[in-house]
Design a protein around this motif. Structure first.
Motif, PDB file in Angstrom:
ATOM      1  N   VAL A  44     -28.609  52.388 -42.355  1.00 51.96           N
ATOM      2  CA  VAL A  44     -28.175  51.617 -41.186  1.00 51.96           C
ATOM      3  C   VAL A  44     -29.380  50.805 -40.726  1.00 51.96           C
ATOM      4  N   SER A  45     -29.215  49.491 -40.667  1.00 50.88           N
ATOM      5  CA  SER A  45     -30.269  48.610 -40.169  1.00 50.88           C
ATOM      6  C   SER A  45     -29.881  48.140 -38.769  1.00 50.88           C
ATOM      7  N   LEU A  46     -30.700  48.473 -37.792  1.00 52.53           N
ATOM      8  CA  LEU A  46     -30.446  48.029 -36.418  1.00 52.53           C
ATOM      9  C   LEU A  46     -31.174  46.722 -36.112  1.00 52.53           C
ATOM     10  N   VAL A  47     -31.943  46.223 -37.064  1.00 50.07           N
ATOM     11  CA  VAL A  47     -32.654  44.948 -36.926  1.00 50.07           C
ATOM     12  C   VAL A  47     -32.357  44.087 -38.140  1.00 50.07           C
ATOM     13  N   HIS A  48     -32.546  42.778 -37.974  1.00 51.94           N
ATOM     14  CA  HIS A  48     -32.162  41.836 -39.024  1.00 51.94           C
ATOM     15  C   HIS A  48     -33.140  41.803 -40.202  1.00 51.94           C
ATOM     16  N   THR A  49     -34.424  42.046 -39.935  1.00 52.50           N
ATOM     17  CA  THR A  49     -35.475  41.727 -40.892  1.00 52.50           C
ATOM     18  C   THR A  49     -35.307  42.348 -42.276  1.00 52.50           C
ATOM     19  N   TYR A  77     -33.659  27.669 -37.640  1.00 50.12           N
ATOM     20  CA  TYR A  77     -35.104  27.556 -37.477  1.00 50.12           C
ATOM     21  C   TYR A  77     -35.582  28.062 -36.114  1.00 50.12           C
ATOM     22  N   VAL A  78     -34.666  28.587 -35.315  1.00 50.62           N
ATOM     23  CA  VAL A  78     -35.047  29.199 -34.036  1.00 50.62           C
ATOM     24  C   VAL A  78     -35.612  30.597 -34.284  1.00 50.62           C
ATOM     25  N   ALA A  79     -34.979  31.333 -35.190  1.00 44.75           N
ATOM     26  CA  ALA A  79     -35.450  32.682 -35.514  1.00 44.75           C
ATOM     27  C   ALA A  79     -35.087  32.991 -36.957  1.00 44.75           C
ATOM     28  N   THR A  80     -35.921  33.780 -37.610  1.00 46.39           N
ATOM     29  CA  THR A  80     -35.660  34.146 -38.993  1.00 46.39           C
ATOM     30  C   THR A  80     -34.985  35.513 -39.047  1.00 46.39           C
ATOM     31  N   ALA A  81     -34.408  35.828 -40.189  1.00 50.83           N
ATOM     32  CA  ALA A  81     -33.735  37.118 -40.357  1.00 50.83           C
ATOM     33  C   ALA A  81     -34.176  37.763 -41.662  1.00 50.83           C
ATOM     34  N   GLY A  82     -35.485  37.827 -41.877  1.00 48.53           N
ATOM     35  CA  GLY A  82     -35.988  38.462 -43.091  1.00 48.53           C
ATOM     36  C   GLY A  82     -36.318  37.453 -44.174  1.00 48.53           C
ATOM     37  N   ILE A  83     -35.991  37.798 -45.405  1.00 46.01           N
ATOM     38  CA  ILE A  83     -36.435  36.974 -46.537  1.00 46.01           C
ATOM     39  C   ILE A  83     -35.732  35.624 -46.618  1.00 46.01           C
ATOM     40  N   ASN A  84     -34.776  35.363 -45.734  1.00 44.99           N
ATOM     41  CA  ASN A  84     -34.238  33.999 -45.695  1.00 44.99           C
ATOM     42  C   ASN A  84     -35.305  33.007 -45.248  1.00 44.99           C
ATOM     43  N   VAL A  85     -36.433  33.524 -44.735  1.00 47.83           N
ATOM     44  CA  VAL A  85     -37.550  32.647 -44.377  1.00 47.83           C
ATOM     45  C   VAL A  85     -38.036  31.870 -45.597  1.00 47.83           C
ATOM     46  N   ILE A  86     -37.904  32.439 -46.777  1.00 44.47           N
ATOM     47  CA  ILE A  86     -38.322  31.745 -48.006  1.00 44.47           C
ATOM     48  C   ILE A  86     -37.498  30.481 -48.181  1.00 44.47           C
ATOM     49  N   ASP A  87     -36.178  30.622 -48.106  1.00 47.37           N
ATOM     50  CA  ASP A  87     -35.296  29.463 -48.256  1.00 47.37           C
ATOM     51  C   ASP A  87     -35.513  28.456 -47.136  1.00 47.37           C
ATOM     52  N   ASN A  88     -35.723  28.955 -45.908  1.00 50.81           N
ATOM     53  CA  ASN A  88     -35.916  28.050 -44.765  1.00 50.81           C
ATOM     54  C   ASN A  88     -37.168  27.197 -44.938  1.00 50.81           C
ATOM     55  N   ILE A  89     -38.261  27.794 -45.375  1.00 51.16           N
ATOM     56  CA  ILE A  89     -39.495  27.031 -45.539  1.00 51.16           C
ATOM     57  C   ILE A  89     -39.371  26.046 -46.698  1.00 51.16           C
ATOM     58  N   ASN A  90     -38.765  26.488 -47.789  1.00 53.81           N
ATOM     59  CA  ASN A  90     -38.561  25.572 -48.918  1.00 53.81           C
ATOM     60  C   ASN A  90     -37.697  24.376 -48.503  1.00 53.81           C
ATOM     61  N   GLU A  91     -36.652  24.651 -47.724  1.00 57.18           N
ATOM     62  CA  GLU A  91     -35.775  23.573 -47.259  1.00 57.18           C
ATOM     63  C   GLU A  91     -36.519  22.652 -46.295  1.00 57.18           C
ATOM     64  N   LEU A  92     -37.370  23.237 -45.444  1.00 56.75           N
ATOM     65  CA  LEU A  92     -38.164  22.433 -44.516  1.00 56.75           C
ATOM     66  C   LEU A  92     -39.095  21.485 -45.273  1.00 56.75           C
ATOM     67  N   ILE A  93     -39.728  21.981 -46.316  1.00 53.57           N
ATOM     68  CA  ILE A  93     -40.598  21.135 -47.143  1.00 53.57           C
ATOM     69  C   ILE A  93     -39.791  19.991 -47.753  1.00 53.57           C
ATOM     70  N   ASP A  94     -38.602  20.306 -48.248  1.00 51.32           N
ATOM     71  CA  ASP A  94     -37.747  19.263 -48.854  1.00 51.32           C
ATOM     72  C   ASP A  94     -37.376  18.196 -47.824  1.00 51.32           C
ATOM     73  N   ILE A  95     -37.067  18.618 -46.599  1.00 46.30           N
ATOM     74  CA  ILE A  95     -36.686  17.677 -45.535  1.00 46.30           C
ATOM     75  C   ILE A  95     -37.857  16.754 -45.205  1.00 46.30           C
ATOM     76  N   ILE A  96     -39.048  17.332 -45.077  1.00 48.88           N
ATOM     77  CA  ILE A  96     -40.234  16.529 -44.767  1.00 48.88           C
ATOM     78  C   ILE A  96     -40.537  15.569 -45.911  1.00 48.88           C
ATOM     79  N   ASP A  97     -40.456  16.074 -47.143  1.00 43.79           N
ATOM     80  CA  ASP A  97     -40.716  15.208 -48.304  1.00 43.79           C
ATOM     81  C   ASP A  97     -39.730  14.056 -48.389  1.00 43.79           C
ATOM     82  N   ALA A  98     -38.459  14.345 -48.063  1.00 45.50           N
ATOM     83  CA  ALA A  98     -37.442  13.295 -48.111  1.00 45.50           C
ATOM     84  C   ALA A  98     -37.729  12.221 -47.080  1.00 45.50           C
TER      85      ALA A  98
END
Length: 331
Positions: A66-71, A303-324
């Motif tokens: 049982v996980s009571l937190v998102h991380t 991008y307001v709050a992360t929920a664990g390893i989805n931070v990997i996808d969020n940062i990669n997507e952020l880099i793509d947005i900036i590069d675009a």
């Protein structure tokens, strides 16, 4: 005669082997369980600073978490660890195959949360935010349910997420394809961020987290602010505490890029909300060069709050947005 003796010897040997298997098998299993592999959840450097030092040791691989937190949720799911309950998520959607079997817990109002509903699920491990040690933790300890405490709250840093994921992989992910994939994704992201830090060095950013007409400014310890810090940007706001923007002070910041995040599900929705608010006071907002020259990147609620390893996808997507955006400017 010799053939009969040989046949008799074979029968005796086979009978002895069968007797050994049937009469010592359970003992062998008991010994294996006694001296077999344990699953150790060490505490992360972050949690050690809060006084959590003794590891949680499980005698068997957990089957009812049982996980009571998102991380930890996504990392455990990708490693194939069975979770019977996870928190409801506002910032993202849990995978369909996870929520098909896992109960969704409303833990947003801690004072109203019924920990007895967790005990009724008969978990063999409960993962709890460290702030709840003296409340939920005491009750779970009384019931002799293993509890592992993690960093939790509105903002959990990338470093803390990575530390926890490393702990989970060491405990449960040996020779596990899901764990290996997670490690590979972290390694690739680290290499990509290192490259971007050199590329973005010297560029200034401002981060607004808004629910118009209220606009808060984030430093490098905010969720989005920390991502930009890892990408090599300099934050114009040096205070770590997120506060309502000082409109007069903000005119002196002169960021190269303005990042806007809020409660909208999509970037386009947040852009509309922000631009409508900017239009109500153009005399002020257009004094900020990044707004006047449309050097603004709008981002959705994830991008307001992360929920664990989805931070990997969020940062990669952020880099793509900036590069675009850079590519569009240079094109």
């Amino acid at each position: 005669m010799k053939n009969k003796l040989l046949l008799l010897a074979v029968v005796v040997i086979v009978s002895a082997l069968l007797y050994y298997c049937f009469n010592t098998g359970s003992k062998s299993e008991d010994v294996s369980a006694a001296v077999g592999e344990t699953y150790k959840l060490e505490y992360t450097p972050t949690l050690k600073t809060y006084g959590f030092t003794e590891p949680v040791v499980l005698k068997a691989k957990t089957q009812r978490v049982v996980s009571l937190v998102h991380t930890p949720v996504l990392a455990l799911h990708e490693m194939g660890i069975k979770q019977v309950a996870v928190p409801q998520a506002a910032m993202l959607e849990w995978p369909a195959d996870l929520v098909k079997d896992a109960k969704l817990l409303n833990v947003s109002m801690n004072s109203n949360f019924d920990i007895e509903s967790v005990i009724a699920l008969e978990p063999d491990l409960v993962i709890v935010g460290y702030q709840s040690k003296d409340t939920y933790g005491k009750i779970l300890d009384r019931e002799k349910i293993p509890v592992y405490y993690v960093d939790a709250g509105h903002v959990v840093s990338y470093e803390s997420i990575k530390e926890l994921t490393d702990v989970l992989i060491k405990a449960f992910g040996q020779h596990n394809a899901g764990a290996e994939a997670i490690t590979d994704r972290f390694n690739k992201l680290e290499a990509r961020m290192a490259e971007k830090r050199q590329e973005n060095k010297g560029q200034k950013v401002m981060v607004l987290q808004s629910a118009p007409p209220r606009h808060y400014i984030q430093g490098k310890d905010g969720t989005l602010g920390s991502m930009l810090n890892m990408l090599g940007y300099e934050n114009v706001y040096q205070n770590n505490k997120m506060v309502l923007i000082d409109l007069e002070q903000a005119l002196s910041y002169e960021p190269d890029l303005l990042f806007c995040v809020g409660g909208s599900k999509t970037a386009a929705e947040h852009q509309q909300v922000m631009e409508e608010d900017f239009a109500k006071n153009p005399e002020y907002w257009n004094n900020i060069k990044a707004i006047r020259e449309r050097e603004v990147i709008y981002l959705p609620i994830k991008y307001v709050a992360t929920a664990g390893i989805n931070v990997i996808d969020n940062i990669n997507e952020l880099i793509d947005i900036i590069d675009a955006k850079k590519l569009k400017q240079n094109g």
